[in-house]
Design a protein around this motif. Structure first.
Motif, PDB file in Angstrom:
ATOM      1  N   MET A   1       0.813  -1.198   0.000  1.00  0.00           N
ATOM      2  CA  MET A   1       0.000   0.000   0.000  1.00  0.00           C
ATOM      3  C   MET A   1       0.858   1.264   0.000  1.00  0.00           C
ATOM      4  SD  MET A   1      -3.046  -0.510  -0.402  1.00  0.00           S
ATOM      5  CE  MET A   1      -3.132  -2.233  -0.699  1.00  0.00           C
ATOM      6  N   LYS A   2       2.019   1.182   0.610  1.00  0.00           N
ATOM      7  CA  LYS A   2       2.862   2.374   0.720  1.00  0.00           C
ATOM      8  C   LYS A   2       3.208   2.944  -0.653  1.00  0.00           C
ATOM      9  CE  LYS A   2       6.675   4.187   3.362  1.00  0.00           C
ATOM     10  NZ  LYS A   2       7.627   3.959   4.421  1.00  0.00           N
ATOM     11  N   ALA A   3       3.460   2.069  -1.627  1.00  0.00           N
ATOM     12  CA  ALA A   3       3.807   2.529  -2.973  1.00  0.00           C
ATOM     13  C   ALA A   3       2.665   3.321  -3.600  1.00  0.00           C
ATOM     14  CB  ALA A   3       4.177   1.338  -3.849  1.00  0.00           C
ATOM     15  N   GLN A   4       1.422   2.849  -3.431  1.00  0.00           N
ATOM     16  CA  GLN A   4       0.275   3.559  -3.991  1.00  0.00           C
ATOM     17  C   GLN A   4       0.086   4.927  -3.322  1.00  0.00           C
ATOM     18  OE1 GLN A   4       0.041   0.268  -3.134  1.00  0.00           O
ATOM     19  NE2 GLN A   4      -1.171  -0.818  -4.634  1.00  0.00           N
ATOM     20  N   ILE A   5       0.292   4.965  -2.010  1.00  0.00           N
ATOM     21  CA  ILE A   5       0.148   6.224  -1.265  1.00  0.00           C
ATOM     22  C   ILE A   5       1.199   7.224  -1.722  1.00  0.00           C
ATOM     23  CG2 ILE A   5       0.259   7.288   1.036  1.00  0.00           C
ATOM     24  CD1 ILE A   5      -2.245   5.539   0.619  1.00  0.00           C
ATOM     25  N   LEU A   6       2.442   6.775  -1.848  1.00  0.00           N
ATOM     26  CA  LEU A   6       3.521   7.666  -2.280  1.00  0.00           C
ATOM     27  C   LEU A   6       3.300   8.170  -3.703  1.00  0.00           C
ATOM     28  CD1 LEU A   6       6.593   5.805  -0.749  1.00  0.00           C
ATOM     29  CD2 LEU A   6       5.612   7.975   0.011  1.00  0.00           C
ATOM     30  N   LYS A   7       2.825   7.287  -4.579  1.00  0.00           N
ATOM     31  CA  LYS A   7       2.563   7.676  -5.963  1.00  0.00           C
ATOM     32  C   LYS A   7       1.450   8.720  -6.030  1.00  0.00           C
ATOM     33  CE  LYS A   7       1.638   5.706 -10.490  1.00  0.00           C
ATOM     34  NZ  LYS A   7       1.350   4.486 -11.252  1.00  0.00           N
ATOM     35  N   ALA A   8       0.384   8.509  -5.278  1.00  0.00           N
ATOM     36  CA  ALA A   8      -0.727   9.464  -5.255  1.00  0.00           C
ATOM     37  C   ALA A   8      -0.274  10.808  -4.688  1.00  0.00           C
ATOM     38  CB  ALA A   8      -1.885   8.896  -4.438  1.00  0.00           C
ATOM     39  N   PHE A   9       0.587  10.765  -3.667  1.00  0.00           N
ATOM     40  CA  PHE A   9       1.113  11.997  -3.072  1.00  0.00           C
ATOM     41  C   PHE A   9       1.964  12.748  -4.098  1.00  0.00           C
ATOM     42  CE2 PHE A   9       4.644  13.987  -0.580  1.00  0.00           C
ATOM     43  CZ  PHE A   9       3.910  15.037  -0.069  1.00  0.00           C
ATOM     44  N   LYS A  10       2.818  12.019  -4.805  1.00  0.00           N
ATOM     45  CA  LYS A  10       3.705  12.630  -5.804  1.00  0.00           C
ATOM     46  C   LYS A  10       2.912  13.314  -6.908  1.00  0.00           C
ATOM     47  CE  LYS A  10       7.277  11.451  -9.146  1.00  0.00           C
ATOM     48  NZ  LYS A  10       8.012  10.365  -9.790  1.00  0.00           N
ATOM     49  N   HIS A  11       1.818  12.677  -7.361  1.00  0.00           N
ATOM     50  CA  HIS A  11       1.018  13.219  -8.458  1.00  0.00           C
ATOM     51  C   HIS A  11      -0.168  14.062  -7.975  1.00  0.00           C
ATOM     52  CE1 HIS A  11       3.294  11.004 -11.416  1.00  0.00           C
ATOM     53  NE2 HIS A  11       3.144   9.903 -10.691  1.00  0.00           N
ATOM     54  N   GLN A  12      -0.270  14.273  -6.656  1.00  0.00           N
ATOM     55  CA  GLN A  12      -1.350  15.072  -6.064  1.00  0.00           C
ATOM     56  C   GLN A  12      -2.733  14.583  -6.488  1.00  0.00           C
ATOM     57  OE1 GLN A  12      -1.129  17.792  -3.695  1.00  0.00           O
ATOM     58  NE2 GLN A  12       0.708  16.573  -3.475  1.00  0.00           N
ATOM     59  N   GLN A  13      -2.928  13.253  -6.460  1.00  0.00           N
ATOM     60  CA  GLN A  13      -4.205  12.657  -6.820  1.00  0.00           C
ATOM     61  C   GLN A  13      -5.047  12.418  -5.568  1.00  0.00           C
ATOM     62  OE1 GLN A  13      -2.520   9.177  -8.804  1.00  0.00           O
ATOM     63  NE2 GLN A  13      -3.575   9.843 -10.666  1.00  0.00           N
ATOM     64  N   ILE A  26     -14.214  -0.652   9.770  1.00  0.00           N
ATOM     65  CA  ILE A  26     -13.712  -0.382   8.423  1.00  0.00           C
ATOM     66  C   ILE A  26     -14.576   0.693   7.776  1.00  0.00           C
ATOM     67  CG2 ILE A  26     -13.338  -1.370   6.127  1.00  0.00           C
ATOM     68  CD1 ILE A  26     -12.783  -4.042   7.535  1.00  0.00           C
ATOM     69  N   SER A  27     -13.917   1.639   7.117  1.00  0.00           N
ATOM     70  CA  SER A  27     -14.649   2.706   6.440  1.00  0.00           C
ATOM     71  C   SER A  27     -14.025   2.985   5.076  1.00  0.00           C
ATOM     72  CB  SER A  27     -14.641   3.991   7.273  1.00  0.00           C
ATOM     73  OG  SER A  27     -13.317   4.431   7.489  1.00  0.00           O
ATOM     74  N   LYS A  28     -14.853   3.488   4.174  1.00  0.00           N
ATOM     75  CA  LYS A  28     -14.373   3.912   2.864  1.00  0.00           C
ATOM     76  C   LYS A  28     -14.198   5.419   2.923  1.00  0.00           C
ATOM     77  CE  LYS A  28     -15.419   4.002  -2.032  1.00  0.00           C
ATOM     78  NZ  LYS A  28     -16.407   3.746  -3.070  1.00  0.00           N
ATOM     79  N   ARG A  29     -13.033   5.883   2.519  1.00  0.00           N
ATOM     80  CA  ARG A  29     -12.743   7.311   2.615  1.00  0.00           C
ATOM     81  C   ARG A  29     -12.127   7.830   1.321  1.00  0.00           C
ATOM     82  NH1 ARG A  29     -11.550   8.890   8.331  1.00  0.00           N
ATOM     83  NH2 ARG A  29     -12.285   7.178   9.590  1.00  0.00           N
ATOM     84  N   ARG A  30     -12.411   9.071   1.023  1.00  0.00           N
ATOM     85  CA  ARG A  30     -11.729   9.769  -0.071  1.00  0.00           C
ATOM     86  C   ARG A  30     -10.830  10.794   0.601  1.00  0.00           C
ATOM     87  NH1 ARG A  30     -14.725  11.398  -5.448  1.00  0.00           N
ATOM     88  NH2 ARG A  30     -14.450   9.138  -5.608  1.00  0.00           N
ATOM     89  N   VAL A  31      -9.544  10.762   0.255  1.00  0.00           N
ATOM     90  CA  VAL A  31      -8.577  11.642   0.905  1.00  0.00           C
ATOM     91  C   VAL A  31      -7.675  12.325  -0.115  1.00  0.00           C
ATOM     92  CG1 VAL A  31      -8.514  10.259   3.041  1.00  0.00           C
ATOM     93  CG2 VAL A  31      -6.854   9.801   1.238  1.00  0.00           C
ATOM     94  N   LYS A  32      -7.125  13.455   0.309  1.00  0.00           N
ATOM     95  CA  LYS A  32      -6.072  14.139  -0.442  1.00  0.00           C
ATOM     96  C   LYS A  32      -4.850  14.126   0.462  1.00  0.00           C
ATOM     97  CE  LYS A  32      -4.756  18.527  -2.551  1.00  0.00           C
ATOM     98  NZ  LYS A  32      -4.191  17.993  -3.753  1.00  0.00           N
ATOM     99  N   ILE A  33      -3.807  13.449   0.025  1.00  0.00           N
ATOM    100  CA  ILE A  33      -2.617  13.268   0.854  1.00  0.00           C
ATOM    101  C   ILE A  33      -1.806  14.558   0.894  1.00  0.00           C
ATOM    102  CG2 ILE A  33      -0.508  11.929   1.162  1.00  0.00           C
ATOM    103  CD1 ILE A  33      -2.052   9.688  -0.455  1.00  0.00           C
ATOM    104  N   LEU A  34      -1.489  14.996   2.111  1.00  0.00           N
ATOM    105  CA  LEU A  34      -0.779  16.253   2.312  1.00  0.00           C
ATOM    106  C   LEU A  34       0.679  16.046   2.672  1.00  0.00           C
ATOM    107  CD1 LEU A  34      -3.554  17.954   4.475  1.00  0.00           C
ATOM    108  CD2 LEU A  34      -3.177  18.206   2.011  1.00  0.00           C
ATOM    109  N   LYS A  35       0.972  14.987   3.444  1.00  0.00           N
ATOM    110  CA  LYS A  35       2.331  14.776   3.938  1.00  0.00           C
ATOM    111  C   LYS A  35       2.525  13.300   4.255  1.00  0.00           C
ATOM    112  CE  LYS A  35       5.238  16.164   7.831  1.00  0.00           C
ATOM    113  NZ  LYS A  35       5.243  16.895   9.097  1.00  0.00           N
ATOM    114  N   VAL A  36       3.664  12.749   3.877  1.00  0.00           N
ATOM    115  CA  VAL A  36       3.986  11.359   4.185  1.00  0.00           C
ATOM    116  C   VAL A  36       5.213  11.357   5.080  1.00  0.00           C
ATOM    117  CG1 VAL A  36       4.669   9.131   3.233  1.00  0.00           C
ATOM    118  CG2 VAL A  36       3.065  10.568   1.971  1.00  0.00           C
TER     119      VAL A  36
END
Length: 73
Positions: A1-13, A26-36
């Motif tokens: 999962m870390k790779a997907q999170i880092l990729k999304a952070f890099k491309h601001q997706q 368990i919950s489904k969430r939509r997020v915008k990653i600000l800092k890793v």
């Protein structure tokens, strides 16, 4: 999962993810990653409408949000 999170952070997706809280819910969430940082990341959570900290290990799945533009002819 870390790779997907880092990729999304890099491309601001935006990311749709399934997340397991510490209590096991368990919950489904939509997020915008600000800092890793290390084994966690900070993101704006559209479900809670605030900035939250998430643990990488608790992310069950993560998919980038793909916006399709529709053109009316």
């Amino acid at each position: 999962m870390k790779a997907q999170i880092l990729k999304a952070f890099k491309h601001q997706q935006l990311v749709d993810m399934m997340y397991m809280a510490n209590d096991g819910s368990i919950s489904k969430r939509r997020v915008k990653i600000l800092k890793v940082s290390g084994d966690s990341f900070q993101a704006y959570c559209f479900l809670r409408k605030e900035e939250r900290t998430f643990k990488m290990d608790n992310v069950l799945s993560a998919f980038p949000v793909i916006k399709k533009e529709r053109m009316i002819v």
